[in-house]
Every structure is written in C-alpha cells, then in structure tokens.
Design a protein around this motif. Structure first.
Motif, PDB file in Angstrom:
ATOM      1  N   VAL A   1      37.261  -4.795 -30.082  1.00  0.00           N
ATOM      2  CA  VAL A   1      36.421  -5.996 -30.090  1.00  0.00           C
ATOM      3  C   VAL A   1      36.026  -6.327 -31.527  1.00  0.00           C
ATOM      4  CG1 VAL A   1      34.322  -7.092 -29.222  1.00  0.00           C
ATOM      5  CG2 VAL A   1      35.510  -5.387 -27.820  1.00  0.00           C
ATOM      6  N   ILE A   2      36.141  -7.598 -31.882  1.00  0.00           N
ATOM      7  CA  ILE A   2      35.701  -8.096 -33.183  1.00  0.00           C
ATOM      8  C   ILE A   2      34.656  -9.181 -32.921  1.00  0.00           C
ATOM      9  CG2 ILE A   2      36.362  -9.207 -35.347  1.00  0.00           C
ATOM     10  CD1 ILE A   2      39.263  -8.194 -34.763  1.00  0.00           C
ATOM     11  N   VAL A   3      33.443  -8.967 -33.419  1.00  0.00           N
ATOM     12  CA  VAL A   3      32.365  -9.943 -33.245  1.00  0.00           C
ATOM     13  C   VAL A   3      32.147 -10.657 -34.577  1.00  0.00           C
ATOM     14  CG1 VAL A   3      29.996 -10.328 -32.492  1.00  0.00           C
ATOM     15  CG2 VAL A   3      31.298  -8.398 -31.563  1.00  0.00           C
ATOM     16  N   ALA A   4      32.043 -11.972 -34.527  1.00  0.00           N
ATOM     17  CA  ALA A   4      31.949 -12.771 -35.748  1.00  0.00           C
ATOM     18  C   ALA A   4      30.911 -13.867 -35.613  1.00  0.00           C
ATOM     19  CB  ALA A   4      33.312 -13.398 -36.067  1.00  0.00           C
ATOM     20  N   HIS A   5      30.281 -14.191 -36.728  1.00  0.00           N
ATOM     21  CA  HIS A   5      29.410 -15.365 -36.817  1.00  0.00           C
ATOM     22  C   HIS A   5      29.752 -16.043 -38.133  1.00  0.00           C
ATOM     23  CE1 HIS A   5      25.058 -17.164 -36.650  1.00  0.00           C
ATOM     24  NE2 HIS A   5      26.010 -18.085 -36.630  1.00  0.00           N
ATOM     25  N   LEU A   6      30.607 -17.042 -38.056  1.00  0.00           N
ATOM     26  CA  LEU A   6      31.143 -17.689 -39.245  1.00  0.00           C
ATOM     27  C   LEU A   6      30.081 -18.542 -39.931  1.00  0.00           C
ATOM     28  CD1 LEU A   6      33.685 -16.734 -37.646  1.00  0.00           C
ATOM     29  CD2 LEU A   6      34.869 -18.726 -38.588  1.00  0.00           C
TER      30      LEU A   6
ATOM     31  N   ALA B   1      35.199 -12.485 -30.498  1.00  0.00           N
ATOM     32  CA  ALA B   1      34.162 -13.315 -29.900  1.00  0.00           C
ATOM     33  C   ALA B   1      33.074 -13.616 -30.907  1.00  0.00           C
ATOM     34  CB  ALA B   1      33.553 -12.622 -28.673  1.00  0.00           C
ATOM     35  N   GLY B   2      32.459 -14.776 -30.768  1.00  0.00           N
ATOM     36  CA  GLY B   2      31.348 -15.096 -31.647  1.00  0.00           C
ATOM     37  C   GLY B   2      31.113 -16.584 -31.764  1.00  0.00           C
ATOM     38  N   ASP B   3      30.181 -16.902 -32.645  1.00  0.00           N
ATOM     39  CA  ASP B   3      29.877 -18.283 -32.995  1.00  0.00           C
ATOM     40  C   ASP B   3      30.706 -18.622 -34.225  1.00  0.00           C
ATOM     41  OD1 ASP B   3      28.837 -20.678 -33.903  1.00  0.00           O
ATOM     42  OD2 ASP B   3      26.744 -20.092 -33.697  1.00  0.00           O
ATOM     43  N   PHE B   4      31.702 -19.466 -34.034  1.00  0.00           N
ATOM     44  CA  PHE B   4      32.602 -19.834 -35.128  1.00  0.00           C
ATOM     45  C   PHE B   4      32.048 -21.003 -35.950  1.00  0.00           C
ATOM     46  CE2 PHE B   4      35.400 -16.984 -33.164  1.00  0.00           C
ATOM     47  CZ  PHE B   4      36.590 -16.877 -33.872  1.00  0.00           C
ATOM     48  N   ASN B   5      30.984 -21.643 -35.478  1.00  0.00           N
ATOM     49  CA  ASN B   5      30.506 -22.878 -36.098  1.00  0.00           C
ATOM     50  C   ASN B   5      31.647 -23.882 -36.251  1.00  0.00           C
ATOM     51  OD1 ASN B   5      27.608 -23.020 -36.685  1.00  0.00           O
ATOM     52  ND2 ASN B   5      27.948 -21.110 -37.792  1.00  0.00           N
ATOM     53  N   ASP B   6      32.605 -23.790 -35.357  1.00  0.00           N
ATOM     54  CA  ASP B   6      33.774 -24.667 -35.323  1.00  0.00           C
ATOM     55  C   ASP B   6      34.179 -24.845 -33.868  1.00  0.00           C
ATOM     56  OD1 ASP B   6      34.583 -25.725 -37.767  1.00  0.00           O
ATOM     57  OD2 ASP B   6      35.661 -23.916 -38.369  1.00  0.00           O
ATOM     58  N   TYR B   7      34.939 -25.899 -33.614  1.00  0.00           N
ATOM     59  CA  TYR B   7      35.367 -26.205 -32.262  1.00  0.00           C
ATOM     60  C   TYR B   7      36.785 -25.691 -32.019  1.00  0.00           C
ATOM     61  CZ  TYR B   7      31.340 -29.205 -32.951  1.00  0.00           C
ATOM     62  OH  TYR B   7      30.084 -29.673 -33.250  1.00  0.00           O
ATOM     63  N   ALA B   8      37.253 -25.813 -30.782  1.00  0.00           N
ATOM     64  CA  ALA B   8      38.519 -25.192 -30.395  1.00  0.00           C
ATOM     65  C   ALA B   8      39.702 -25.674 -31.239  1.00  0.00           C
ATOM     66  CB  ALA B   8      38.787 -25.460 -28.912  1.00  0.00           C
TER      67      ALA B   8
ATOM     68  N   ARG C   1      28.945 -28.945 -20.292  1.00  0.00           N
ATOM     69  CA  ARG C   1      30.380 -29.117 -20.544  1.00  0.00           C
ATOM     70  C   ARG C   1      30.868 -28.203 -21.654  1.00  0.00           C
ATOM     71  NH1 ARG C   1      31.869 -30.552 -16.221  1.00  0.00           N
ATOM     72  NH2 ARG C   1      33.889 -31.089 -17.160  1.00  0.00           N
ATOM     73  N   ALA C   2      29.952 -27.460 -22.255  1.00  0.00           N
ATOM     74  CA  ALA C   2      30.274 -26.542 -23.345  1.00  0.00           C
ATOM     75  C   ALA C   2      29.027 -25.683 -23.569  1.00  0.00           C
ATOM     76  CB  ALA C   2      30.676 -27.306 -24.610  1.00  0.00           C
ATOM     77  N   THR C   3      29.020 -24.890 -24.636  1.00  0.00           N
ATOM     78  CA  THR C   3      27.884 -23.995 -24.883  1.00  0.00           C
ATOM     79  C   THR C   3      26.791 -24.627 -25.727  1.00  0.00           C
ATOM     80  OG1 THR C   3      28.903 -23.052 -26.880  1.00  0.00           O
ATOM     81  CG2 THR C   3      29.361 -21.949 -24.774  1.00  0.00           C
TER      82      THR C   3
ATOM     83  N   SER D   1      31.697 -26.755 -27.852  1.00  0.00           N
ATOM     84  CA  SER D   1      31.475 -25.318 -27.988  1.00  0.00           C
ATOM     85  C   SER D   1      31.741 -24.838 -29.407  1.00  0.00           C
ATOM     86  CB  SER D   1      32.379 -24.537 -27.020  1.00  0.00           C
ATOM     87  OG  SER D   1      31.864 -24.565 -25.716  1.00  0.00           O
ATOM     88  N   LEU D   2      30.703 -24.249 -30.003  1.00  0.00           N
ATOM     89  CA  LEU D   2      30.858 -23.529 -31.261  1.00  0.00           C
ATOM     90  C   LEU D   2      31.204 -22.064 -30.989  1.00  0.00           C
ATOM     91  CD1 LEU D   2      27.696 -24.929 -33.090  1.00  0.00           C
ATOM     92  CD2 LEU D   2      30.067 -25.650 -33.439  1.00  0.00           C
ATOM     93  N   ASP D   3      30.951 -21.619 -29.763  1.00  0.00           N
ATOM     94  CA  ASP D   3      31.166 -20.232 -29.369  1.00  0.00           C
ATOM     95  C   ASP D   3      32.540 -20.082 -28.721  1.00  0.00           C
ATOM     96  OD1 ASP D   3      28.210 -19.335 -29.747  1.00  0.00           O
ATOM     97  OD2 ASP D   3      28.107 -21.134 -28.497  1.00  0.00           O
ATOM     98  N   HIS D   4      33.175 -18.933 -28.986  1.00  0.00           N
ATOM     99  CA  HIS D   4      34.533 -18.742 -28.487  1.00  0.00           C
ATOM    100  C   HIS D   4      34.774 -17.294 -28.097  1.00  0.00           C
ATOM    101  CE1 HIS D   4      35.696 -22.757 -29.974  1.00  0.00           C
ATOM    102  NE2 HIS D   4      34.913 -22.470 -30.997  1.00  0.00           N
ATOM    103  N   ILE D   5      35.641 -17.119 -27.097  1.00  0.00           N
ATOM    104  CA  ILE D   5      36.181 -15.816 -26.747  1.00  0.00           C
ATOM    105  C   ILE D   5      37.696 -15.935 -26.826  1.00  0.00           C
ATOM    106  CG2 ILE D   5      36.446 -14.073 -24.949  1.00  0.00           C
ATOM    107  CD1 ILE D   5      33.710 -14.863 -23.868  1.00  0.00           C
ATOM    108  N   LEU D   6      38.272 -15.197 -27.756  1.00  0.00           N
ATOM    109  CA  LEU D   6      39.715 -15.197 -27.966  1.00  0.00           C
ATOM    110  C   LEU D   6      40.270 -13.841 -27.537  1.00  0.00           C
ATOM    111  CD1 LEU D   6      39.759 -16.619 -31.639  1.00  0.00           C
ATOM    112  CD2 LEU D   6      39.450 -17.890 -29.507  1.00  0.00           C
TER     113      LEU D   6
END
Length: 333
Positions: free
Chosen positions: A179-184, A224-231, A258-260, A269-274
C-alpha cells in the motif's frame, strides 16, 4: 459462496481525507498555531475530541452491521464504544490530513475506536503545517511486515510536502499486499502553476511501485490518497500509465454524492484508489460513502454537500469536507 464465507474473504479498504485532524498542542517546528485554543480556529480540547469521535463514527459507518443493513439510509447515525463490536469494520483505512503520531494514538487507543484494536503507521513529514498521512489497519486481517516514509525532494519553487507512506503485509488469503498512501501538493497558486509539484510526487509513486515490482513482478499494490487532482489530470494519469487502474474514477454515492468533494456546486473527486493490474480481478466494488449523516443541504447550489467541520474560521461541528471512498476486494481468488 455462502454469506459467512463471503464476509471472511472480503477485504474493505477506505480512503479518507478527514480535514485537519490536529491536536491542541503547539509544535514549535510547524505552523500549527491556527489549530490551538487561542488560534483562529479556537481549536479546544472539546472540539478535538469531538472531531476524533466524528472520524471514528465515519470509519465505523464505512463497514457493515453484522447481521443487518448498512448505514446509507441513516439520518442520524450514532455509534458508541460498546456498539463497535456489532459492526464488521473496514480492514484498512488510508488517512490524509492527520497531524502526528499523537493524533493517531488518540484515534486508535482513546476514541470510540479503541475497542476495534486498530494499529497504525504514520509519517513525519516536512510539510510546513505539519499534516501527514497514516495507514490504519486491523491486525486481525492484515499482518504488517514493513513500512517506511518516502521523502519527496522539492523542485524549484516547491515547498516541502507530505512524505509518501509505504507499507506491506500479509492479508487473510496469505498474499502480500503493498500500500502506498499519498497526499499530493495542493492547487494553491493555481492548477497550472502547481501541476509540476504533483507531477514530482506522481513520479515518486511510480518509482516506489517499480521498486516493489522489481522484487515481485506480480505484486498486489494499492495506491490511495488525496491527489488534489481529478481522474483525467496528469498526476493520476502518470501513475495509471505505470500499470494501475483508478477503480474510484466512476465511484458515486447512494444519497446524492457524485464524487468525494464538492466545489462551487460541482462534484469532482480529488481522492483516488488505484490498484495494480495483478490486484484488479479482486476488486468487487468501489463507492463514495455518502451516508446521510455525512451530508448537509447545499443551500447555494442545490442538492447536498459534505458536512464539513469548518467553513473558514467558523466551526460547524461536522465531519469532513471530503467523503470517504470504500473499495471491497475478494481475497480468496
């Protein structure tokens, strides 16, 4: 497959930006003065412990009541320390915007979550405000093998940012999960100006994943994390191009989300699970957890919005400005 076997084989993973989970103590090395009792947010011990239990309440609700329905219809969902035992709780929770180890210790050992017996690992980043990322996990479904923080080297004009958190362990099926957790970095200063800073972190995520796959080519990895970016933004696309799928890209809730995250009336969504290609067949579902108690009416734009904790300096006694993502994996394949 029987219900009992399914419950055992499911692994529930939550990603949640819990919105400024600070303690009330000043760290002389960090700019955390806004979140002190005499700071601009008037962050008192009462508000702190209220927030801890709000975060715990959110995490519990991401699971399922044993032998009963979930919480999507609950208008005023409440949970006590005693009632935690009646829930099948998430196996793992990636958290963004936690201040330090003390906060995580309070959350797991002293809040209403303490009977859940969660363990955790957390970073200690050079972020100016002192916010970090953490990974909380149930020792009954994940046995930690290794964890480390990965420092991000800033490029020109880039402020020190949050470390990545890498962890690996053994899940119920006997497989090793990474698991890699990130907050960009945020979009402060504008999306275009700050885009290179998020690109730097995305490249570091790729490097960490590549180092894992250099040892085990078919490694099962979650980012997983808050990328401060969209898909469709560059940082997410960069990681996905390295053998990952954004299973949260189309995730929605059941009660209007409709998103987070909602900004100026628009859900995105700024949040993502890849997940890595090797883990993709195990993905059972991914959704935005928009239980009704996590929402409030959006009086300006219509519909609903996350029931946040602060609006500017005004305390709203809410939960977070982000909603959680919940992904379920079937681990017996």
């Amino acid at each position: 497959m029987s219900l009992s076997v399914l419950l055992v084989s499911l692994f529930t993973f939550v990603q949640f930006n819990c919105e400024n989970l600070f303690d009330c103590q000043h760290d002389s090395l960090k700019n955390d003065v806004a979140f002190l009792p005499d700071g601009s947010y008037h962050w008192t011990p009462f508000r702190y412990w209220r927030k801890l239990n709000r975060v715990g309440q959110t995490i519990v609700s991401c699971g399922d009541r044993v032998g009963g329905a979930g919480t999507q219809a609950a208008e005023d969902f409440s949970v006590t320390e005693e009632s935690v035992a009646s829930w099948r709780l998430p196996d793992m929770v990636a958290l963004c915007e936690v201040e330090n180890d003390s906060v995580m210790r309070d959350l797991t050992k002293r809040s209403l979550l303490r009977t859940a017996r969660y363990e955790y690992v957390v970073t200690d980043s050079p972020d100016a405000r002192g916010i970090d990322v953490a990974l909380m996990y149930s020792p009954f479904s994940f046995r930690l093998l290794n964890s480390r923080a990965v420092r991000i080297t800033p490029v020109r004009d880039m402020s020190p940012t949050r470390d990545l958190l890498y962890a690996s362990g053994v899940v119920m099926s006997g497989d090793t999960l990474h698991v890699i957790v990130a907050h960009l970095p945020s979009r402060r200063g504008g999306e275009q100006l700050s885009r290179p800073f998020r690109r730097v972190v995305a490249e570091k995520i790729r490097a960490v994943a590549d180092s894992v796959r250099a040892v085990a080519a078919a490694a099962k990895i979650i980012v997983a994390g808050d990328f401060n970016d969209y898909a469709k933004s560059e940082s997410v696309r960069l990681v996905c191009a390295d053998g990952f799928t954004d299973v949260s890209a189309e995730a929605v809730g059941q009660n209007g989300a409709r998103a987070t995250y909602k900004y100026h009336g628009e859900w995105r969504s700024l949040d993502h699970i890849l997940v890595s290609t090797s883990l993709l067949p195990s993905v059972r579902s991914c959704r935005v957890h928009d239980a009704r108690f996590l929402l409030t009416d959006d009086e300006k734009y219509g519909g609903v919005q996350p029931r946040r904790n602060y609006l500017g300096p005004r305390w709203l006694d809410g939960f977070s400005d982000h909603l959680p993502l919940v992904a379920e994996f079937t681990l017996d394949e």
